[in-house]
Enzyme design. Structure first.
Site, PDB file in Angstrom:
ATOM      1  N   THR A  15       0.802  -1.225   0.000  1.00 36.57           N
ATOM      2  CA  THR A  15       0.000   0.000   0.000  1.00 36.57           C
ATOM      3  C   THR A  15       0.832   1.272   0.000  1.00 36.57           C
ATOM      4  O   THR A  15       0.475   2.247  -0.656  1.00 36.57           O
ATOM      5  CB  THR A  15      -0.913   0.003   1.257  1.00 36.57           C
ATOM      6  OG1 THR A  15      -1.669  -1.200   1.245  1.00 36.57           O
ATOM      7  CG2 THR A  15      -1.842   1.179   1.278  1.00 36.57           C
ATOM      8  N   ASP A  59       1.929  -7.495  -3.838  1.00 39.73           N
ATOM      9  CA  ASP A  59       1.204  -7.432  -2.575  1.00 39.73           C
ATOM     10  C   ASP A  59       1.946  -8.398  -1.653  1.00 39.73           C
ATOM     11  O   ASP A  59       2.400  -9.461  -2.098  1.00 39.73           O
ATOM     12  CB  ASP A  59      -0.238  -7.911  -2.780  1.00 39.73           C
ATOM     13  CG  ASP A  59      -1.078  -7.740  -1.525  1.00 39.73           C
ATOM     14  OD1 ASP A  59      -1.937  -6.847  -1.522  1.00 39.73           O
ATOM     15  OD2 ASP A  59      -0.876  -8.505  -0.561  1.00 39.73           O
ATOM     16  N   SER A  61       1.098 -10.486   0.324  1.00 38.41           N
ATOM     17  CA  SER A  61       0.533 -11.840   0.410  1.00 38.41           C
ATOM     18  C   SER A  61       1.236 -12.773  -0.567  1.00 38.41           C
ATOM     19  O   SER A  61       1.158 -13.994  -0.423  1.00 38.41           O
ATOM     20  CB  SER A  61      -0.959 -11.820   0.078  1.00 38.41           C
ATOM     21  OG  SER A  61      -1.597 -10.884   0.885  1.00 38.41           O
ATOM     22  N   ASP A  92       1.025  -6.808   5.464  1.00 37.47           N
ATOM     23  CA  ASP A  92       0.421  -8.094   5.825  1.00 37.47           C
ATOM     24  C   ASP A  92       1.447  -9.145   6.245  1.00 37.47           C
ATOM     25  O   ASP A  92       1.211  -9.897   7.188  1.00 37.47           O
ATOM     26  CB  ASP A  92      -0.436  -8.630   4.665  1.00 37.47           C
ATOM     27  CG  ASP A  92      -1.702  -7.804   4.469  1.00 37.47           C
ATOM     28  OD1 ASP A  92      -2.014  -6.990   5.351  1.00 37.47           O
ATOM     29  OD2 ASP A  92      -2.365  -7.986   3.438  1.00 37.47           O
ATOM     30  N   GLN A 280       0.407 -19.851  21.108  1.00 39.45           N
ATOM     31  CA  GLN A 280      -0.606 -19.102  20.341  1.00 39.45           C
ATOM     32  C   GLN A 280      -0.895 -17.759  21.004  1.00 39.45           C
ATOM     33  O   GLN A 280      -1.519 -16.896  20.400  1.00 39.45           O
ATOM     34  CB  GLN A 280      -1.927 -19.887  20.297  1.00 39.45           C
ATOM     35  CG  GLN A 280      -1.862 -21.143  19.502  1.00 39.45           C
ATOM     36  CD  GLN A 280      -3.195 -21.896  19.496  1.00 39.45           C
ATOM     37  OE1 GLN A 280      -4.228 -21.368  19.877  1.00 39.45           O
ATOM     38  NE2 GLN A 280      -3.150 -23.122  19.044  1.00 39.45           N
TER      39      GLN A 280
HETATM   40  N1  ASP Z   1      -2.245  -6.091   1.253  1.00 34.78           N
HETATM   41  C1  ASP Z   1      -1.205  -5.112   1.454  1.00 34.78           C
HETATM   42  C2  ASP Z   1       0.114  -5.861   1.508  1.00 34.78           C
HETATM   43  O1  ASP Z   1       0.451  -6.415   2.521  1.00 34.78           O
HETATM   44  C3  ASP Z   1      -1.457  -4.318   2.668  1.00 34.78           C
HETATM   45  C4  ASP Z   1      -0.391  -3.299   2.963  1.00 34.78           C
HETATM   46  O2  ASP Z   1       0.411  -2.944   2.160  1.00 34.78           O
HETATM   47  O3  ASP Z   1      -0.375  -2.800   4.072  1.00 34.78           O
HETATM   48  O4  ASP Z   1       0.822  -5.864   0.533  1.00 34.78           O
END
Ligand code: ASP
Length: 344
Positions: A15, A59, A61, A92, A280
């Site tokens: 982001t 991203d 992820s 993330d 956890q």
């Molecule tokens: N989905 C984004 C990522 O982790 C969220 C962020 O950038 O904060 O790449």
């Protein structure tokens, strides 16, 4: 130091590097080569900034071990030409990536500061500017003996943390990270206040940087939950080519005492696959043997993850297995803090 510090800004995606196209309302990637024009405040910092972007920003992820190697190679290639590094990734999986980079760089003598943001850099209420400006400022800090920081950190929302102690705690709040088992390294207010005693000690100049790139991806996180079945555990522990297990247990390291469960873990250990017990809980640590429900884990040779985060534990395991640490030595290496990732 007389000359202005050289800072390398590495953008992998996320982001922070996005900007809103107000006509279409869509988020698009921001051109980092015009960084100082977009954020004129950066001109006030006494440093020279260069940028490198991943060819196809991702991203977070989509982060994986190959991208960790790509990132560490950028740092390796530029290590001698820059005084500090600021790495921009999506939030993330930032704690995983930053933890991995901390293990992959042995004898680090320079600051590597990870940051990102919850809102894109072009957004009116963005948190990106403050995070970015202060992260760069921290990376420039020098003392007589060299850089103020010589470890991998994560700066977010007025706090600097040891990266391999962090975890993402919110997908909405600007305060997106926490370091539940280790105090912040610095707090940013009117002044930047460092907790000097919590910083990693500087290495001797004679200790050269060693870059470890052999990351093994054949590891799994087995998270316990009430009612987990024999069939499920059996399947997970028999994944072909499995080489390591992070067992996310309850509380201070507790797990079911049923024979089938202990026998499956024991069989896995006998195959030479190490199992590390992490909690956890958001904070606190594993103390095997404290309750009856963890005594057998200790007896069969499960390794204690102490107060390590799951993010750091999986990164450490991928690194140690990649380095071909033998099953016999694995416990000793894992239970020893290598980059300040766990308490003594
Ligand atoms: N989905 C984004 C990522 O982790 C969220 C962020 O950038 O904060 O790449």
């Amino acid at each position: 130091m007389s000359k202005s510090p050289n800072i390398l800004l590495i953008y992998t995606g996320g982001t922070i590097g996005m900007i809103k196209d107000y006509k279409s309302n869509a988020l698009k990637s921001f051109d980092f080569s015009h960084l100082k024009n977009k954020i004129p405040e950066l001109k006030l910092l006494d440093c020279h900034i260069e940028n490198i972007c991943f060819e196809d920003p991702i991203d977070s992820s989509n982060m994986n071990s190959d991208n960790w190697v790509k990132l560490v190679e950028i740092i390796e290639k530029n290590y001698h030409d820059f005084d500090g590094f600021v790495v921009l990734t999506g939030t993330d999986t930032m704690s995983y990536t930053a933890s991995a980079i901390s293990f992959m760089l042995e004898n680090l003598q320079k600051p590597i500061v990870f940051t990102g943001s919850q809102l894109p850099i072009g957004d009116l209420r963005t948190d990106a500017k403050e995070n970015l400006i202060t992260a760069i400022q921290i990376a420039t800090l020098q003392e007589k003996a060299g850089p103020k920081i010589s470890e991998v950190c994560l700066y977010f929302e007025y706090k600097l943390y040891r990266a391999n102690r962090t975890t993402k705690i919110s997908s909405e709040q600007f305060e997106a990270f926490d370091s539940p088992n280790y105090p912040p390294l610095a707090k940013s207010g009117v002044h930047l206040n460092f907790n000097d005693k919590y910083l990693l000690k500087h290495k001797s100049k004679r200790q050269k940087l060693i870059v470890r790139k052999k990351i093994n991806a054949n590891v799994v996180i087995l998270k316990l939950y009430p009612g987990i079945t024999k069939q499920i555990v059996e399947h997970i522990l028999n994944i072909p080519k499995l080489q390591g297990v992070i067992l996310e247990s309850y509380g201070s390291g507790n797990a079911p005492t049923e024979d089938w469960f202990i026998n499956l873990l024991e069989k896995t250990l006998k195959k030479g696959i190490p199992i590390v017990n992490v909690t956890q809980c958001v904070s606190g640590k594993v103390i095997m043997g404290y309750y009856e429900t963890s005594s057998r884990l200790q007896e069969i040779g499960i390794i204690s993850g102490n107060d390590i985060t799951t993010e750091s534990a999986i990164a450490k395991m991928k690194y140690l297995i990649g380095e071909k640490v033998s099953f016999e030595n694995f416990k000793m290496y894992f239970e020893t803090p290598l980059r300040g990732e766990m308490s003594f």
